[in-house]
Design an enzyme around this catalytic site. Structure first.
Site, PDB file in Angstrom:
ATOM      1  CD  GLU A 228      22.905  70.253   6.129  1.00  0.00           C
ATOM      2  OE1 GLU A 228      23.896  70.738   6.706  1.00  0.00           O
ATOM      3  OE2 GLU A 228      21.784  70.786   6.138  1.00  0.00           O
TER       4      GLU A 228
ATOM      5  CB  SER B  26      26.287  70.967   4.209  1.00  0.00           C
ATOM      6  OG  SER B  26      26.267  70.745   5.593  1.00  0.00           O
TER       7      SER B  26
ATOM      8  CE1 TYR C  52      30.645  70.297   7.659  1.00  0.00           C
ATOM      9  CE2 TYR C  52      29.884  70.405   5.394  1.00  0.00           C
ATOM     10  CZ  TYR C  52      29.733  70.727   6.723  1.00  0.00           C
ATOM     11  OH  TYR C  52      28.673  71.490   7.126  1.00  0.00           O
TER      12      TYR C  52
ATOM     13  NE  ARG D 262      28.829  78.993  10.706  1.00  0.00           N
ATOM     14  CZ  ARG D 262      28.442  77.851  10.143  1.00  0.00           C
ATOM     15  NH1 ARG D 262      28.441  76.741  10.828  1.00  0.00           N
ATOM     16  NH2 ARG D 262      28.033  77.839   8.880  1.00  0.00           N
TER      17      ARG D 262
ATOM     18  CG  ASP E   6      27.508  81.005   7.279  1.00  0.00           C
ATOM     19  OD1 ASP E   6      28.266  80.942   8.261  1.00  0.00           O
ATOM     20  OD2 ASP E   6      26.930  80.002   6.800  1.00  0.00           O
TER      21      ASP E   6
ATOM     22  CD  GLU F 185      23.296  79.556   5.187  1.00  0.00           C
ATOM     23  OE1 GLU F 185      22.767  78.594   5.781  1.00  0.00           O
ATOM     24  OE2 GLU F 185      23.775  79.480   4.049  1.00  0.00           O
TER      25      GLU F 185
ATOM     26  CG  ASN G 129      24.346  77.889   9.487  1.00  0.00           C
ATOM     27  OD1 ASN G 129      23.988  77.170   8.583  1.00  0.00           O
ATOM     28  ND2 ASN G 129      25.160  78.943   9.298  1.00  0.00           N
TER      29      ASN G 129
ATOM     30  N   GLY H 287      27.474  72.869  12.576  1.00  0.00           N
ATOM     31  CA  GLY H 287      28.305  71.675  12.604  1.00  0.00           C
ATOM     32  C   GLY H 287      29.227  71.649  13.814  1.00  0.00           C
TER      33      GLY H 287
END
Length: 323
Positions: A22, A154, A224, A263, A265, A279, A281, A285
């Site tokens: 990443e 990612s 992205y 964060r 998901d 998951e 994070n 990002g």
């Protein structure tokens, strides 16, 4: 929002780049954070751990770090442990929470033990990637299913497998990123994400973002680089549904021992609107397409304010005892 004296931060390193898959995303995140902090008067400097030894943070007088690294050696507890030894406060979760959250299988085990909803799964270790083993996985998880590396971000190495014949190839692809492969029940429905700020009882969820990617394919390109992916914030979900997602996410965050920010998901199953955690994070990002800044903006916090707020919360698992 309470005014923050940015001069009290001292010399700040924005850790970016690194050596994980990443790295390109991390460089984009770091550049955004660095620009934001400089605009607010912070004495901030770029620092790439793949090009410089972390000991230089100490010798060059850095007082705290903003971790904009993603993936291995940046989000998995490694750099956090090094900063603990150096005694330099850093943003985000500590060593244990970072390590556990990076491992999607361990994360699921914690959540399942505490009764939080997450899709059914099977872990395939090194040596379990052959056709005989992989072909039997759909018997218990159903089809389609998701195959991904146990420790990666990612959307690297992720495949949606529609039939038995695609299992071996999908597992081999995921294994290029991690020898432990996670096979996961596919949840059909809305994809959402929800950031959290703070720690413990003070942790609060930001607004939920509902994600609509072309053909439902929210991969690296659509995360992205694509302008086709739609991010809905406000989410457009029923108020009670959004509140329940925020409740589950904060509980999931606290159970992992996260701090600073994170964060989660999730997928919302279309058949009964049950949310499922995918998951957590711990170093999300911070690029122009990133979701935490979008959610924070919906809550009235600018990108610059968010960066300063996170930096103000930099801390250590084990701060040195005061004399």
């Amino acid at each position: 929002m309470t005014a923050i004296d940015v001069k009290s931060f001292g010399k700040v390193a924005v850790l970016m780049g690194g050596d994980s898959a990443e790295r390109p995303v991390s460089l984009m995140s770091g550049e955004g954070v660095l620009k934001a902090l400089l605009s607010q008067g912070v004495d901030a400097h770029a620092f790439d751990p793949s090009e410089r030894g972390l000991h230089e943070l100490k010798t060059e007088g850095f007082a705290r770090c903003f971790i904009a690294l993603h993936g291995r050696h940046g989000e998995d507890g490694s750099v956090q442990g090094a900063l603990e030894l150096l005694g330099i406060p850093y943003t985000g979760s500590g060593v244990m929470a970072s390590a556990v959250a990076m491992d999607k299988v361990m994360t699921k085990r914690v959540w399942i033990a505490e009764g939080l909803p997450t899709p059914k799964f099977r872990r395939l270790r090194r040596g379990e990637h052959g056709r005989e083993v992989t072909r039997e996985v759909p018997d218990t998880l159903g089809l389609p299913l998701i195959v991904k590396p146990a420790r990666e971000g990612s959307s690297f190495g992720v495949t949606k497998v529609p039939g038995y014949s695609g299992m071996h190839e999908a597992v081999a692809f995921a294994a290029q990123f991690d020898p432990d492969v996670l096979c996961e029940e596919f949840i059909e429905g809305d994809e959402v994400t929800c950031p959290v700020l703070g720690e413990g009882d003070a942790a609060v969820a930001l607004p939920v973002i509902r994600i609509q990617a072309p053909d439902g394919k929210y991969d690296f390109e659509h995360k992205y680089h694509s302008d086709e992916t739609q991010y809905h914030c406000p989410s457009g979900l029923p108020e009670a549904e959004e509140r329940e997602i925020q409740r589950i996410v904060v509980e999931a965050y606290r159970l992992l021992g996260c701090r600073g920010w994170g964060r989660a998901d999730l997928m919302i199953r279309a058949s009964d609107r049950q949310p499922f955690l995918l998951e957590m994070n711990t170093s999300p990002g911070m690029t122009g397409h990133s979701l935490v800044p979008r959610s924070a903006q919906a809550a009235g916090m600018s990108y610059e304010q968010l960066c300063v707020h996170l930096l103000a919360g930099a801390s250590l698992d084990n701060p040195p005892a005061k004399a």
